[in-house]
Design a protein around this motif. Sequence first.
Motif, PDB file in Angstrom:
ATOM      1  N   TYR A  23       9.136 -13.624 101.837  1.00  0.00           N
ATOM      2  CA  TYR A  23       9.770 -13.407 103.144  1.00  0.00           C
ATOM      3  C   TYR A  23      11.285 -13.620 103.079  1.00  0.00           C
ATOM      4  N   CYS A  43      12.549 -19.636 121.425  1.00  0.00           N
ATOM      5  CA  CYS A  43      12.462 -18.982 120.130  1.00  0.00           C
ATOM      6  C   CYS A  43      11.183 -18.151 120.071  1.00  0.00           C
ATOM      7  N   PHE A  67       9.606 -17.160 117.592  1.00  0.00           N
ATOM      8  CA  PHE A  67       8.782 -17.581 116.463  1.00  0.00           C
ATOM      9  C   PHE A  67       8.228 -18.993 116.648  1.00  0.00           C
ATOM     10  N   ASP A  68       8.562 -19.649 117.769  1.00  0.00           N
ATOM     11  CA  ASP A  68       8.131 -21.025 118.036  1.00  0.00           C
ATOM     12  C   ASP A  68       8.042 -21.192 119.556  1.00  0.00           C
ATOM     13  N   TYR A  84      16.859 -12.078 117.349  1.00  0.00           N
ATOM     14  CA  TYR A  84      17.271 -12.159 115.947  1.00  0.00           C
ATOM     15  C   TYR A  84      17.635 -10.758 115.484  1.00  0.00           C
ATOM     16  N   ASN A 123      12.087  -9.520 111.649  1.00  0.00           N
ATOM     17  CA  ASN A 123      10.742  -8.965 111.834  1.00  0.00           C
ATOM     18  C   ASN A 123      10.366  -8.019 110.714  1.00  0.00           C
ATOM     19  N   ALA A 170       9.207  -9.927 107.751  1.00  0.00           N
ATOM     20  CA  ALA A 170       7.865 -10.481 107.970  1.00  0.00           C
ATOM     21  C   ALA A 170       6.813  -9.410 107.738  1.00  0.00           C
ATOM     22  N   GLN A 185       3.559 -13.541 108.931  1.00  0.00           N
ATOM     23  CA  GLN A 185       3.898 -13.570 110.348  1.00  0.00           C
ATOM     24  C   GLN A 185       5.156 -14.399 110.517  1.00  0.00           C
ATOM     25  N   GLY A 186       6.105 -13.908 111.298  1.00  0.00           N
ATOM     26  CA  GLY A 186       7.355 -14.615 111.504  1.00  0.00           C
ATOM     27  C   GLY A 186       7.209 -15.939 112.210  1.00  0.00           C
ATOM     28  N   LYS A 187       6.100 -16.144 112.929  1.00  0.00           N
ATOM     29  CA  LYS A 187       5.985 -17.333 113.764  1.00  0.00           C
ATOM     30  C   LYS A 187       5.957 -18.645 112.986  1.00  0.00           C
ATOM     31  N   ASN A 188       5.613 -18.607 111.717  1.00  0.00           N
ATOM     32  CA  ASN A 188       5.532 -19.831 110.944  1.00  0.00           C
ATOM     33  C   ASN A 188       6.693 -20.011 109.984  1.00  0.00           C
ATOM     34  N   ARG A 189       7.720 -19.238 110.105  1.00  0.00           N
ATOM     35  CA  ARG A 189       8.843 -19.325 109.180  1.00  0.00           C
ATOM     36  C   ARG A 189       9.713 -20.516 109.538  1.00  0.00           C
TER      37      ARG A 189
END
Length: 173
Positions: free
Chosen positions: A27, A128, A130-131, A152, A157, A160, A166-170
């Motif tokens: 990633y 955010c 992603f969070d 962003y 994206n 990802a 998945q971008g959510k856990n970066r």
Amino acid sequence: MKIQKLMIENRTKVYALLQHAFPGTDYEVALVQKLHENNRLVHEWVCIHTSKVIAYIAFSNAYDGTDICGLHLAPMAVAPEFQNQGVGSELLKFALRQEAIKSRTLFVLGKPAYYQRFGFEPCGAPICPFDKNNSHFLSMRNNIAVSFSVGYEPEFNAAATSSGKQGKNRRSR
């Protein structure tokens, strides 16, 4: 150890560092390569030790719709063999003193205990993407009171998608 702006000739060394620092995922490599390929404005510095890039930090634009509202710190990486020796801290302190960074609103998605040592605070707004709970989203010099989903660069994206992650856990660290 020398800290300097990233030069084109060191880009491949940065990609190798990101692969080494984030094993099991491409990633971060895909993200930085896509930012470079698309000529996005990125403020980047590296830490060099014996001709080797041992740490990297980048800041890219953060958006409220189409308006720039600050900068995202991401990614930040330190070669595993140099971690827990203060290299990342020195690189981050250096970056925070740079003209392009020192007066801007900054955002980071990362470990709160780490980034709070440098003046980042929990971020209530913006949100955010992603969070969703903003539990790992922090900011510095943030006076935004209106809630919106911070944007962003599209490469976040795209990276990802191309890496299968998945971008959510970066996390940036």
